[in-house]
Design an enzyme around this catalytic site. Structure first.
Site: not given
Length: 329
Positions: A121, A190, A193-194, A197
């Site tokens: 990221s 990840k 995480h996205n 987001e």
């Protein structure tokens, strides 16, 4: 350390530059010869193909892939698998589906090769700010590659240690990278995480849409408000509880173009949001906000609101993502 990098796009090129800045030797390849030439002029060693790249690397060699998830990454790993020898390492730093990591790691292990998945990221700002990395793979291999990860990571910067965190945990996390677990763990973290987001971006986008429409003719005249949205975004950056880098990017976009006329509001999704929702389904975990944020992106491809323009502006800000021409893929 010496490392090969395959894929010299927006992030891959800057990963090379940051590694060279920290004294690492890079051998680079991309399908676009101009991308190789530019980085060779800056100090990297260029290669005309994967075979030459492998020849130019010492043993055991490490090759970092920064390619779009899917077919191109799969094909490149397959080709490298036939060129590399026991003890060599392939790192996938793209946004690969985490279950593919597990499969690839097992296949490569049978040939004596190591596989490390790195959720990366930082977007187009990584050269300046560093990259937050979520890493999956064998502990001894990840530890051996620590100088690479340490160079790419942002470091502690001016971020204060969390209260009651006494430093007894993994010290790497306070420098911006983590060995999350075995193969697949890096891209799984990840992926979530996205997904988060998506939800954060949607919340900002909807909030700014409400502010923009505070002067709507649907409201009684005394209740209509003519608000300076760019100034509101700017003041929220200072001392409010919703400060963030995404807000910084939004404020910058609104300062430059208050109506966001440069954005149609067509918002794509790159896959991780869908995978996050699928993981939530598999785990029977309610994910109302993340699901709604993903569906809002689907809707943006039919009807565009100011909220979608805000989303599009943020995506361009952190990742350099440009809307497809004509508002369609």
């Amino acid at each position: 350390m010496q490392i090969g990098i395959v894929g010299l796009g927006r992030m891959g090129g800057n990963i090379v530059r940051r590694l060279m800045k920290h004294g690492h030797e890079t051998v680079v390849f991309d399908r676009e010869p101009e991308a190789i030439r530019v980085l060779a002029d800056e100090g990297a060693t260029g290669a005309s193909g994967l075979e030459e790249l492998v020849r130019k690397l010492g043993k055991p060699c490490t090759i970092w892939l920064m390619l779009p998830a899917g077919e191109i990454t799969e094909g490149t790993i397959h080709e490298l698998g036939a060129l590399l020898t026991s003890g060599d390492v392939i790192i996938d730093g793209g946004n690969t589906f985490w279950k593919d990591d597990i499969r690839r790691a097992e296949a490569l292990k049978r040939r004596g090769l190591h596989y490390v998945d790195v959720g990366t990221s930082g977007g187009v700002w990584g050269l300046e700010r560093g990259y937050c990395m979520m890493i999956g793979g064998e502990k001894d291999v990840v530890d051996r590659l620590d100088p690479i990860f340490a160079a790419l990571a942002p470091g502690p910067g001016n971020v204060r240690r969390s209260p009651r965190r006494d430093g007894g945990g993994d010290p790497r996390v306070e420098r911006g990278y983590i060995h999350a677990g075995p193969s697949g763990a890096g891209h799984f973290v990840k992926m979530v995480h996205n997904g988060i987001e998506y939800g954060l971006m949607q919340a900002y986008a909807e909030g700014f849409d409400i502010l923009k429409n505070a002067g709507s003719e649907l409201l009684p005249q005394p209740e209509r408000l003519d608000l300076n949205i760019a100034d509101i975004a700017e003041v929220w950056r200072r001392g409010s509880v919703i400060t963030s880098w995404l807000l910084d990017l939004t404020a910058g976009a609104l300062a430059e173009d208050p109506a966001l006329n440069a954005h149609a509001g067509f918002v794509e999704d790159s896959g991780e949001g869908r995978w996050t929702i699928q993981a939530a389904i598999d785990e029977a975990v309610p994910a109302d906000v993340l699901s709604a944020a993903l569906f809002a992106r689907f809707r943006s491809r039919q009807d565009h609101t100011f909220a979608e323009k805000v989303l599009s502006a943020m995506r361009k800000g952190f990742g350099g993502h440009v809307e497809p021409r004509g508002g369609r893929s």
